[in-house]
Scaffold this motif. Sequence first.
Motif, mmCIF file in Angstrom:
data_model
loop_
_atom_site.group_PDB
_atom_site.id
_atom_site.type_symbol
_atom_site.label_atom_id
_atom_site.label_comp_id
_atom_site.label_asym_id
_atom_site.label_seq_id
_atom_site.Cartn_x
_atom_site.Cartn_y
_atom_site.Cartn_z
ATOM 1 N N ALA A 1 1.016 -1.179 -0.013
ATOM 2 C CA ALA A 1 0.138 -0.484 -0.097
ATOM 3 C C ALA A 1 0.599 1.297 0.365
ATOM 4 C CB ALA A 1 -0.854 0.325 1.354
ATOM 5 N N ARG B 1 2.907 1.733 -3.537
ATOM 6 C CA ARG B 1 1.018 2.632 -4.665
ATOM 7 C C ARG B 1 1.387 3.589 -4.176
ATOM 8 N NH1 ARG B 1 -1.112 -2.275 -3.251
ATOM 9 N NH2 ARG B 1 -3.079 -1.267 -1.721
ATOM 10 N N LEU C 1 -6.008 3.804 -3.340
ATOM 11 C CA LEU C 1 -7.658 2.550 -3.279
ATOM 12 C C LEU C 1 -8.839 3.643 -4.099
ATOM 13 C CD1 LEU C 1 -7.299 3.820 0.727
ATOM 14 C CD2 LEU C 1 -6.132 1.140 -0.461
ATOM 15 N N GLN D 1 -7.671 1.188 -10.763
ATOM 16 C CA GLN D 1 -7.809 -0.285 -10.196
ATOM 17 C C GLN D 1 -7.535 -0.664 -12.445
ATOM 18 O OE1 GLN D 1 -6.596 -0.962 -7.054
ATOM 19 N NE2 GLN D 1 -6.789 1.008 -7.327
ATOM 20 N N ARG E 1 -2.918 -9.621 -13.546
ATOM 21 C CA ARG E 1 -3.018 -11.280 -12.415
ATOM 22 C C ARG E 1 -0.965 -11.473 -13.082
ATOM 23 N NH1 ARG E 1 -2.170 -15.485 -15.244
ATOM 24 N NH2 ARG E 1 -2.103 -15.097 -17.830
ATOM 25 N N THR F 1 -1.038 -12.316 -3.138
ATOM 26 C CA THR F 1 -1.629 -11.422 -4.158
ATOM 27 C C THR F 1 -1.314 -9.925 -4.928
ATOM 28 O OG1 THR F 1 -1.631 -10.744 -1.030
ATOM 29 C CG2 THR F 1 -1.688 -8.697 -2.355
ATOM 30 N N GLN G 1 -2.445 -6.324 -7.220
ATOM 31 C CA GLN G 1 -2.998 -5.816 -7.216
ATOM 32 C C GLN G 1 -2.793 -4.229 -8.842
ATOM 33 O OE1 GLN G 1 -3.393 -2.593 -3.580
ATOM 34 N NE2 GLN G 1 -5.741 -1.500 -5.214
ATOM 35 N N LEU H 1 -2.918 -1.403 -10.682
ATOM 36 C CA LEU H 1 -2.049 0.541 -10.528
ATOM 37 C C LEU H 1 -2.501 1.309 -12.429
ATOM 38 C CD1 LEU H 1 -3.364 2.714 -8.283
ATOM 39 C CD2 LEU H 1 -0.306 2.207 -8.061
ATOM 40 N N VAL I 1 1.411 -3.298 -11.371
ATOM 41 C CA VAL I 1 1.479 -3.472 -10.856
ATOM 42 C C VAL I 1 1.765 -3.912 -9.294
ATOM 43 C CG1 VAL I 1 2.492 -6.361 -12.274
ATOM 44 C CG2 VAL I 1 0.618 -6.563 -11.099
ATOM 45 N N TYR I 2 1.914 -3.977 -8.170
ATOM 46 C CA TYR I 2 2.114 -4.798 -7.062
ATOM 47 C C TYR I 2 1.846 -6.241 -6.651
ATOM 48 C CZ TYR I 2 2.996 0.413 -7.604
ATOM 49 O OH TYR I 2 3.225 1.063 -7.632
ATOM 50 N N PHE I 3 2.570 -6.833 -6.120
ATOM 51 C CA PHE I 3 2.543 -8.204 -6.180
ATOM 52 C C PHE I 3 3.075 -8.593 -5.151
ATOM 53 C CE2 PHE I 3 4.662 -7.823 -9.583
ATOM 54 C CZ PHE I 3 5.613 -9.206 -9.680
#
Length: 190
Positions: A103, A106, A121, A126, A130, A136, A138, A140, A157-159
């Motif tokens: 978080a 991002r 958020l 978003q 994948r 996890t 997400q 952006l 992408v954040y994972f």
Amino acid sequence: MLLFNRAGAPCAHRTLSRWLLPFLLLAWAASACSPTFNWREWRSDSTPLQALMPCKPESAVRPVPLGGTPTTLHMHSCDTGGLTFAIAWAELPDAARAPEALAQWRGAALAAIRLDPALALDAQTQWAARVPGAATVQGLTAQGTTHDNRPVQMRAVYFARGNHIYQAAVYGTRLPDAELTTFFDGLRLP
């Protein structure tokens, strides 16, 4: 076919040049061509992440505060076709800190392009990302400005998997779908 000159002597060089010249031109053209996006598999000894990069990346390592602790951030990036492609990762001391660290990451990415970090958020920023093997994920996406007030778009992408957190991002004034698809579809954690 053998040709003759005006004096009636054979002109072997003309038949040779008829065949050789096209081959030389083709060889020259092939050597002069260098694709803008020269996709190659990228791997590092310090992470299991596998990716496709469109150019040879440069590497950097620096300490950053993520998840409330100083963390070593590993970065690999390259520029081609007016775009910057970047992959970064860090190892946290505790996997439970991954959501907080992602978080913060991002939010920092949005602040870097002069946007409110709280937009991380917002549903409008978003995208359905994948990454095979990630626990996890997400996506952006945003449009902001650079430090010198030029417009810039970002898709990232954040994972995470375990105590490892990752970012893969593309920056540019225009983000072509073909290059975004190749880059993001090439990410995987085996």
